[in-house]
Design an enzyme around this catalytic site. Structure first.
Site, PDB file in Angstrom:
ATOM      1  N   ASP A  70      11.661  -5.172 -17.605  1.00 56.90           N
ATOM      2  CA  ASP A  70      12.212  -4.083 -16.811  1.00 56.90           C
ATOM      3  C   ASP A  70      11.535  -2.814 -17.316  1.00 56.90           C
ATOM      4  O   ASP A  70      11.786  -2.367 -18.439  1.00 56.90           O
ATOM      5  CB  ASP A  70      13.729  -3.999 -17.007  1.00 56.90           C
ATOM      6  CG  ASP A  70      14.364  -2.858 -16.221  1.00 56.90           C
ATOM      7  OD1 ASP A  70      13.627  -1.985 -15.717  1.00 56.90           O
ATOM      8  OD2 ASP A  70      15.609  -2.825 -16.131  1.00 56.90           O
ATOM      9  N   SER A 153      -2.115   6.719  -4.526  1.00 56.25           N
ATOM     10  CA  SER A 153      -2.421   6.786  -3.095  1.00 56.25           C
ATOM     11  C   SER A 153      -2.677   8.221  -2.689  1.00 56.25           C
ATOM     12  O   SER A 153      -2.387   9.168  -3.440  1.00 56.25           O
ATOM     13  CB  SER A 153      -1.264   6.215  -2.262  1.00 56.25           C
ATOM     14  OG  SER A 153      -0.239   7.175  -2.108  1.00 56.25           O
ATOM     15  N   TYR A 165       8.182   9.983  -2.834  1.00 52.15           N
ATOM     16  CA  TYR A 165       6.964   9.173  -2.830  1.00 52.15           C
ATOM     17  C   TYR A 165       5.772   9.986  -3.349  1.00 52.15           C
ATOM     18  O   TYR A 165       5.027   9.538  -4.212  1.00 52.15           O
ATOM     19  CB  TYR A 165       6.664   8.661  -1.424  1.00 52.15           C
ATOM     20  CG  TYR A 165       5.419   7.803  -1.338  1.00 52.15           C
ATOM     21  CD1 TYR A 165       5.480   6.435  -1.566  1.00 52.15           C
ATOM     22  CD2 TYR A 165       4.180   8.359  -1.044  1.00 52.15           C
ATOM     23  CE1 TYR A 165       4.342   5.640  -1.505  1.00 52.15           C
ATOM     24  CE2 TYR A 165       3.034   7.579  -0.983  1.00 52.15           C
ATOM     25  CZ  TYR A 165       3.117   6.226  -1.211  1.00 52.15           C
ATOM     26  OH  TYR A 165       1.978   5.452  -1.160  1.00 52.15           O
ATOM     27  N   LYS A 169       3.054  10.162  -7.166  1.00 57.17           N
ATOM     28  CA  LYS A 169       1.633   9.870  -6.952  1.00 57.17           C
ATOM     29  C   LYS A 169       0.774  11.005  -7.488  1.00 57.17           C
ATOM     30  O   LYS A 169      -0.252  10.781  -8.149  1.00 57.17           O
ATOM     31  CB  LYS A 169       1.349   9.638  -5.467  1.00 57.17           C
ATOM     32  CG  LYS A 169       2.079   8.461  -4.854  1.00 57.17           C
ATOM     33  CD  LYS A 169       1.813   7.160  -5.578  1.00 57.17           C
ATOM     34  CE  LYS A 169       2.514   5.989  -4.902  1.00 57.17           C
ATOM     35  NZ  LYS A 169       2.388   4.733  -5.667  1.00 57.17           N
ATOM     36  N   THR A 200       0.690  -6.014   1.933  1.00 57.61           N
ATOM     37  CA  THR A 200       1.676  -6.654   1.074  1.00 57.61           C
ATOM     38  C   THR A 200       2.734  -7.315   1.952  1.00 57.61           C
ATOM     39  O   THR A 200       2.785  -7.102   3.168  1.00 57.61           O
ATOM     40  CB  THR A 200       2.352  -5.622   0.170  1.00 57.61           C
ATOM     41  OG1 THR A 200       3.057  -4.680   1.005  1.00 57.61           O
ATOM     42  CG2 THR A 200       1.325  -4.868  -0.668  1.00 57.61           C
TER      43      THR A 200
END
Length: 287
Positions: A70, A153, A165, A169, A200
């Site tokens: 984890d 990304s 998000y 990044k 994916t």
């Protein structure tokens, strides 16, 4: 597998980008430690386990070793690298890929409409990469050679799904740049690699749910394996240290190294598609 086989650690490798990267490194004969929390079917709503990935690595010609970790627990991460130290004595390639991606952050909602826990990407995704590299570094320094690759990304420089998000990044790209400064005298490279749209299981599910809306992704998407082959080519590039500290576009590296994706495809770069490109860090160093 010979004792001299390169030793790689790929975090977050039960599914997604990690499984493809691990699989590709296995095809190049690497011993690959694959980490994640999913050990058996049902541990996650999505398919894939670390044991399945390890078996794929071995079937591809490498040695796959599954370790349940984890990455939100620093002591488990320390234990991973203690085990690698005992069994292998070194790390040649570290791929920092583990991340939490919650469905709630991938919609068309505003950030204040999403549950607060979407920002856990700062813990498992950004902080976890820092912690893994801290514990991997002592196993890389003696060789005076190695590669730390961060999966990232283009969302680091443009809006993509929202701050939960994009912010990690951007932090990932910066982390690679700053770690490269500390690593340079030891011959270890740190780079951040922008992956394109990845085929994916998660993305395939999204496409299947609304093919009219998302089917176009298939025209430009990359398999996760492409990034793994790119990482292997980087590791073997005699001029790797000249790239250290940079954010690199995986599709462009594939062209540079003559790497094709499945069916001979050459996925386009986000620079080509959207005029989106990494930003260079200034050269000034302050200590």
């Amino acid at each position: 597998m010979s004792a001299g086989a390169p030793v790689a650690v790929v975090t977050g490798a039960s599914r997604g980008a990690g499984v493809g990267i691990a699989h590709a490194l296995g095809s190049h004969g690497c011993t690959v430690y694959v980490t994640g929390r999913s050990e058996q079917a049902g541990d996650s709503a999505l398919p894939g386990t670390i044991h399945e990935t390890a078996a794929m690595v071995t079937a591809a010609g490498g040695t796959g070793i599954a370790v349940r970790v984890d990455h939100g627990d620093d002591e488990q991460v320390r234990g991973l690298f203690d085990r690698v130290a005992e069994e292998q004595g070194r790390v040649d390639i570290l791929v920092n890929n583990a991340a939490i991606i919650r469905d709630a952050m991938m919609g068309r909602t505003k950030f204040w409409e999403e549950p607060i826990n979407v920002i856990d990407t700062l813990d498992v995704g950004l902080r976890s990469s820092y912690v893994a590299t801290v514990y991997a570094a002592p196993l890389m320094l003696p060789q005076k050679r190695g590669l730390v690759a961060f999966t990232s990304s283009s969302g680091s420089v443009h809006y993509a799904f929202g701050p939960a998000y994009g912010v990690p990044k951007a932090g990932t790209d910066k982390m690679a740049a700053d770690m490269a400064v500390d690593f340079r005298e030891f011959g270890i490279a740190a780079v951040s690699i922008w992956m394109g749209s990845l085929l994916t299981d998660r993305v395939r599910k999204i496409i299947a749910s609304k093919p009219d809306k998302f089917g176009h992704i298939l025209d430009t998407a990359e398999t996760p394996e492409l990034t793994g082959h790119v990482i292997w080519a980087l590791f073997n590039d005699p001029e790797l240290m000249e790239l250290s500290g940079q954010t690199l576009i995986g599709a462009e590296l594939a062209v540079k190294y003559g790497i094709k994706d499945e069916d001979g495809r050459q996925p386009p770069s986000y620079r080509e598609l959207f005029d989106v490109h990494p930003t260079a860090q200034c050269a000034h160093v302050m200590r």
